[in-house]
Structure formats: C-alpha cells, structure tokens
Design a protein around this motif. Structure first.
Motif, short mmCIF file in Angstrom:
data_model
loop_
_atom_site.label_atom_id
_atom_site.label_comp_id
_atom_site.label_asym_id
_atom_site.label_seq_id
_atom_site.Cartn_x
_atom_site.Cartn_y
_atom_site.Cartn_z
N GLN A 162 -12.37 14.46 -17.68
CA GLN A 162 -11.29 15.24 -18.25
C GLN A 162 -10.11 14.36 -18.66
OE1 GLN A 162 -11.29 18.39 -19.09
NE2 GLN A 162 -9.15 18.37 -19.80
N LEU A 163 -9.80 13.37 -17.81
CA LEU A 163 -8.68 12.47 -18.11
C LEU A 163 -8.97 11.58 -19.32
CD1 LEU A 163 -7.71 11.50 -14.45
CD2 LEU A 163 -6.35 12.90 -16.03
N VAL A 164 -10.23 11.17 -19.46
CA VAL A 164 -10.63 10.41 -20.65
C VAL A 164 -10.49 11.30 -21.89
CG1 VAL A 164 -12.57 9.32 -21.83
CG2 VAL A 164 -12.13 8.81 -19.42
N LYS A 165 -10.97 12.52 -21.78
CA LYS A 165 -10.90 13.48 -22.90
C LYS A 165 -9.45 13.73 -23.32
CE LYS A 165 -12.46 18.12 -24.17
NZ LYS A 165 -13.16 19.35 -23.68
N GLN A 166 -8.55 13.76 -22.34
CA GLN A 166 -7.14 14.01 -22.62
C GLN A 166 -6.42 12.77 -23.15
OE1 GLN A 166 -6.55 15.84 -18.49
NE2 GLN A 166 -5.00 16.93 -19.69
N GLY A 167 -7.11 11.63 -23.16
CA GLY A 167 -6.49 10.39 -23.62
C GLY A 167 -5.57 9.76 -22.60
N LEU A 168 -5.75 10.10 -21.31
CA LEU A 168 -4.89 9.54 -20.26
C LEU A 168 -5.51 8.28 -19.64
CD1 LEU A 168 -3.68 12.84 -18.59
CD2 LEU A 168 -2.40 11.33 -20.11
N ILE A 169 -6.81 8.27 -19.43
CA ILE A 169 -7.49 7.03 -19.03
C ILE A 169 -7.86 6.29 -20.31
CG2 ILE A 169 -9.55 6.04 -17.98
CD1 ILE A 169 -9.53 8.23 -15.92
N VAL A 170 -7.21 5.16 -20.53
CA VAL A 170 -7.36 4.42 -21.77
C VAL A 170 -7.60 2.94 -21.47
CG1 VAL A 170 -5.86 5.99 -23.06
CG2 VAL A 170 -4.86 3.98 -21.93
N GLU A 171 -8.02 2.20 -22.48
CA GLU A 171 -8.10 0.75 -22.40
C GLU A 171 -6.72 0.20 -22.75
OE1 GLU A 171 -9.91 -2.97 -21.77
OE2 GLU A 171 -10.84 -1.00 -21.54
N HIS A 172 -6.06 -0.41 -21.79
CA HIS A 172 -4.72 -0.93 -22.03
C HIS A 172 -4.79 -2.20 -22.88
CE1 HIS A 172 -2.74 1.74 -19.10
NE2 HIS A 172 -3.84 1.60 -18.38
N PRO A 173 -3.83 -2.40 -23.79
CA PRO A 173 -3.78 -3.68 -24.51
C PRO A 173 -3.71 -4.88 -23.57
CG PRO A 173 -2.32 -2.07 -25.53
CD PRO A 173 -2.81 -1.45 -24.26
N GLY A 174 -3.14 -4.65 -22.37
CA GLY A 174 -3.00 -5.74 -21.40
C GLY A 174 -4.26 -6.07 -20.62
N GLY A 175 -5.37 -5.37 -20.92
CA GLY A 175 -6.62 -5.69 -20.26
C GLY A 175 -7.26 -4.50 -19.55
N ASN A 176 -8.39 -4.75 -18.95
CA ASN A 176 -9.11 -3.74 -18.17
C ASN A 176 -8.51 -3.73 -16.76
OD1 ASN A 176 -10.98 -1.83 -17.33
ND2 ASN A 176 -12.52 -3.39 -16.83
N LEU A 177 -7.29 -3.24 -16.66
CA LEU A 177 -6.49 -3.38 -15.44
C LEU A 177 -6.95 -2.44 -14.33
CD1 LEU A 177 -3.04 -3.53 -17.23
CD2 LEU A 177 -4.16 -5.44 -16.05
N ARG A 178 -6.96 -2.96 -13.11
CA ARG A 178 -7.24 -2.18 -11.93
C ARG A 178 -6.28 -2.61 -10.82
NH1 ARG A 178 -9.41 0.24 -15.24
NH2 ARG A 178 -11.53 1.12 -15.31
N VAL A 179 -5.74 -1.63 -10.11
CA VAL A 179 -4.91 -1.96 -8.94
C VAL A 179 -5.85 -2.44 -7.85
CG1 VAL A 179 -3.31 -1.09 -7.22
CG2 VAL A 179 -3.18 -0.24 -9.56
N ARG A 180 -5.66 -3.67 -7.40
CA ARG A 180 -6.57 -4.27 -6.42
C ARG A 180 -6.04 -4.14 -4.99
NH1 ARG A 180 -11.01 -4.91 -3.96
NH2 ARG A 180 -11.48 -6.98 -3.14
N ARG A 181 -4.71 -4.38 -4.82
CA ARG A 181 -4.18 -4.34 -3.45
C ARG A 181 -2.71 -3.96 -3.45
NH1 ARG A 181 -5.37 -9.64 -4.53
NH2 ARG A 181 -7.33 -9.40 -3.41
N VAL A 182 -2.28 -3.44 -2.33
CA VAL A 182 -0.87 -3.14 -2.09
C VAL A 182 -0.40 -4.02 -0.95
CG1 VAL A 182 -1.41 -1.22 -0.50
CG2 VAL A 182 0.82 -1.29 -1.64
N ILE A 183 0.80 -4.55 -1.07
CA ILE A 183 1.38 -5.40 -0.03
C ILE A 183 2.43 -4.58 0.73
CG2 ILE A 183 2.52 -7.58 0.50
CD1 ILE A 183 -0.23 -7.83 -0.95
N ILE A 184 2.23 -4.46 2.03
CA ILE A 184 3.12 -3.67 2.88
C ILE A 184 3.77 -4.63 3.88
CG2 ILE A 184 3.29 -1.69 4.44
CD1 ILE A 184 0.55 -0.76 3.29
N GLU A 185 5.07 -4.81 3.73
CA GLU A 185 5.81 -5.76 4.57
C GLU A 185 6.42 -5.02 5.75
OE1 GLU A 185 9.81 -8.11 3.86
OE2 GLU A 185 8.23 -8.95 2.59
N VAL A 186 6.06 -5.43 6.97
CA VAL A 186 6.50 -4.73 8.18
C VAL A 186 6.87 -5.72 9.28
CG1 VAL A 186 5.21 -2.60 7.79
CG2 VAL A 186 4.07 -4.52 8.87
N PRO A 187 7.77 -5.33 10.18
CA PRO A 187 8.13 -6.22 11.29
C PRO A 187 6.98 -6.43 12.26
CG PRO A 187 9.84 -4.56 10.93
CD PRO A 187 8.66 -4.16 10.11
#
Length: 258
Positions: A162-187
């Motif tokens: 559905q998201l592809v059909k709506q044009g929301l999931i797209v190929e970004h000019p900046g590449g085939n980007l994927r969020v790989r990790r989140v950095i959580i800084e804690v004491p």
C-alpha cells in the motif's frame, strides 16, 4: 497469536517540519508531509526506508499541544514540550507488534507501567484518515524515554504494498537507504539495556564494558556510556557514493550515513 516485534519508526522532534524536509532533500532523502494529529495539536512529515521510517513531529496548535497530560501519550507529550522549549532531537522509537493486546499484557505482567491501548488516527495531506492501535509507557527508565508500541491494520506485506502504491516508499536519490542502528547514550549501560531487553524480548549482547547491543530483527539498538540519557544518533546503510560519510545534525542528535 505469537508476538512478532519490529522497529517500526523513529520519532524526531523538530521546530519546523518544512525546513527539515528541505534539509533532507539537499542530501537526496525524500520526506513528505504526513498530516496532523488533531487530538494532540501536532503535525508530521514522513521519510520511508522500506517499512521502517522516520517521523518528523512538530506543533501546529499550541493550545491543544500543551493541554494534554503525559499519561497515555508520553512520546507525543515529550515532543510538544521540546517544541515549547525550542529543543530539537531524536525522541524515541516505535515498536511494531502484530498482537498489541498480547504485547501490552506481557509488559504489564513484567511490571512495565504501560498506558491504555487506544485507537489512533491522523488525517494525511490528501484528506485520508490513517488509523492504528497504540499504547505508550507512562514513565521513563531513570530519565530515558521508553519506546512506544503500535499495530497497523493488515500484514506487513499488505502495508508495504500500500505504501509503495501511495508513492511513500520510494528509491531515494541518496541511495537504497536503511536505518541500521540507533545509538542510545546512558549513564548505566547494563541497567538500561536490561529494561530494553525485557521490552523487546531479546537478549543483550555485551560487546564491551561500556556498551551493549540488542538486535531487533535486522537492526541494532546500541547502548553506550554517556551523560545524554537519550537517543543521540541514527546510522544508515545503503548510502550513495555522494552521501556516504556525511551526516545531518538535528539539534542534539545526528543522522549518519555509512
């Protein structure tokens, strides 16, 4: 039903949605306005990287945005109060479940101060009503925001189509980007990671004395020692040659393109 959890999206608190859309566009990353949450007085823009996406959230109705309690809306409350204080930063992540009632019950039994499961909605820029089920956690982990949990209608495959059909999931000019990790800084790395391990139902992997990792599907939650007590960075893979090695700073947080 067996519980299936995934990192759904990352919420980033911003002061001006359109300005941030332009900033990402300069790097070849497409964001579109997502619409508004009338009940909270907030508006957003969305950038998709497969089913995982980033939500840039801001305020359009100050009276509404500052009139609801943190209970049952903790991440959105934090976003509106960051806006009030002029703070931009990564807020927290949303975890997708295929059994929201089961996830809610498991966490409640484990002593996590979960809020109520409610139906959420927003109106997108085309006037369509977008719906989901959601619950927040009514506390922090010694000051560190909890993630929140949601369930979308249908299967992941149906949603992606559905998201592809709506044009929301797209190929970004900046590449085939994927969020790989989140950095959580804690004491206290171990204390925070153990709570997130309980939340995600995944084991903690200790990589060093001052860091730990939890794998959530094919992505990583990385805990590092530091004073921020907050998410400080997202790291992406799949960057184009032009984007690789660059980063974008949003207030107190950064997004890095590997």
């Amino acid at each position: 039903m067996s519980e299936n959890l995934a990192w759904d999206h990352t919420m980033i608190n911003v002061l001006d949605v359109d300005r941030q859309i332009r900033n990402f566009a300069e790097l070849g990353i497409d964001f579109v306005r997502g619409g508004s949450h009338q009940v909270w007085g907030t508006e957003n823009a969305l950038g998709y990287f497969g089913l995982n996406y980033i939500e840039l959230i801001s305020v359009f109705d100050k009276h509404t945005a500052w009139s609801f309690p943190r209970k049952n809306a903790s991440a959105v409350y934090d976003a509106t109060h960051d806006y009030q204080e002029g703070i931009e930063r990564i807020n927290t992540i949303a975890i997708r479940t295929n059994d929201i009632e089961g996830t809610h019950l498991r966490l409640k039994k484990a002593g996590i101060p979960v809020g109520d499961v409610v139906d959420g909605k927003r109106i997108d820029e085309q006037g369509h009503e977008i719906r989901w089920s959601i619950f927040f956690v009514n506390d922090t982990i010694n000051g560190l925001p909890y993630p929140f949990f949601l369930q979308w209608p249908g299967t992941d495959q149906q949603r992606e189509e559905q998201l592809v059909k709506q044009g929301l999931i797209v190929e970004h000019p900046g590449g085939n980007l994927r969020v790989r990790r989140v950095i959580i800084e804690v004491p206290d790395v171990l204390a925070a990671a153990e709570v997130w391990s309980l939340i995600t139902d995944q084991e903690v992997e200790h990589t060093a004395e001052d860091s730990a990792v939890i794998h959530l599907c094919d992505r990583e939650l990385v805990f590092r020692t530091g004073p921020a007590n907050h998410i400080t960075a997202l790291e992406f893979t799949g960057s184009s040659d032009e984007l690789q090695g660059k980063s974008i700073t949003i207030g107190q947080s950064s997004l890095k393109f590997l």
